[in-house]
Design a protein around this motif. Structure first.
Motif, PDB file in Angstrom:
ATOM      1  N   SER A  17       0.849  -1.194   0.000  1.00 14.88           N
ATOM      2  CA  SER A  17       0.000   0.000   0.000  1.00 14.88           C
ATOM      3  C   SER A  17       0.878   1.235   0.000  1.00 14.88           C
ATOM      4  O   SER A  17       1.981   1.229   0.545  1.00 14.88           O
ATOM      5  N   VAL A  18       0.370   2.305  -0.601  1.00 12.67           N
ATOM      6  CA  VAL A  18       1.020   3.608  -0.528  1.00 12.67           C
ATOM      7  C   VAL A  18       0.449   4.306   0.700  1.00 12.67           C
ATOM      8  O   VAL A  18      -0.762   4.458   0.829  1.00 12.67           O
ATOM      9  N   ILE A  19       1.334   4.718   1.598  1.00 15.87           N
ATOM     10  CA  ILE A  19       0.941   5.288   2.879  1.00 15.87           C
ATOM     11  C   ILE A  19       1.275   6.777   2.904  1.00 15.87           C
ATOM     12  O   ILE A  19       2.351   7.192   2.484  1.00 15.87           O
ATOM     13  N   ASP A  20       0.343   7.575   3.400  1.00 14.49           N
ATOM     14  CA  ASP A  20       0.600   8.986   3.682  1.00 14.49           C
ATOM     15  C   ASP A  20       1.275   9.014   5.048  1.00 14.49           C
ATOM     16  O   ASP A  20       0.671   8.658   6.061  1.00 14.49           O
ATOM     17  N   VAL A  21       2.539   9.401   5.077  1.00 12.92           N
ATOM     18  CA  VAL A  21       3.320   9.373   6.313  1.00 12.92           C
ATOM     19  C   VAL A  21       2.716  10.283   7.380  1.00 12.92           C
ATOM     20  O   VAL A  21       2.822  10.002   8.578  1.00 12.92           O
ATOM     21  N   MET A  22       2.060  11.363   6.956  1.00 15.11           N
ATOM     22  CA  MET A  22       1.469  12.309   7.910  1.00 15.11           C
ATOM     23  C   MET A  22       0.319  11.672   8.709  1.00 15.11           C
ATOM     24  O   MET A  22       0.131  11.980   9.879  1.00 15.11           O
ATOM     25  N   THR A  23      -0.450  10.787   8.064  1.00 19.34           N
ATOM     26  CA  THR A  23      -1.602  10.181   8.735  1.00 19.34           C
ATOM     27  C   THR A  23      -1.362   8.719   9.123  1.00 19.34           C
ATOM     28  O   THR A  23      -2.047   8.202   9.993  1.00 19.34           O
ATOM     29  N   GLY A  24      -0.432   8.070   8.444  1.00 23.23           N
ATOM     30  CA  GLY A  24      -0.188   6.649   8.677  1.00 23.23           C
ATOM     31  C   GLY A  24      -1.204   5.747   7.995  1.00 23.23           C
ATOM     32  O   GLY A  24      -1.211   4.547   8.205  1.00 23.23           O
ATOM     33  N   LEU A  25      -2.072   6.337   7.172  1.00 18.94           N
ATOM     34  CA  LEU A  25      -3.134   5.585   6.496  1.00 18.94           C
ATOM     35  C   LEU A  25      -2.836   5.441   5.010  1.00 18.94           C
ATOM     36  O   LEU A  25      -2.097   6.253   4.448  1.00 18.94           O
ATOM     37  N   PRO A  26      -3.430   4.429   4.367  1.00 20.69           N
ATOM     38  CA  PRO A  26      -3.274   4.321   2.913  1.00 20.69           C
ATOM     39  C   PRO A  26      -3.771   5.594   2.238  1.00 20.69           C
ATOM     40  O   PRO A  26      -4.785   6.181   2.645  1.00 20.69           O
TER      41      PRO A  26
END
Length: 60
Positions: A17-26
């Motif tokens: 999965s590609v994760i948004d590091v700011m939120t920790g979510l996909p």
């Protein structure tokens, strides 16, 4: 290499999965979660998103 806003994470089923590091979510785009994809595709998408993010932040 400079750390970007987007990274990849392995999923329990062996996909990525590609994760948004700011939120920790996909990362979600147009209602589509960027998850459950082959490694090469997740890596390419994360690189693309990081390039776009850097361009957006670059002073004109």
């Amino acid at each position: 290499m400079v750390a970007g806003r987007y990274d990849i994470e392995s999923d329990p089923d062996g996909t990525f999965s590609v994760i948004d590091v700011m939120t920790g979510l996909p990362y979600e785009i147009c209602g589509l979660l960027l998850e459950s994809m082959p490694f090469w595709l997740a890596l390419d998408l994360a690189d693309f998103l990081n390039d776009m993010d850097r361009q957006r932040k670059r002073p004109h």
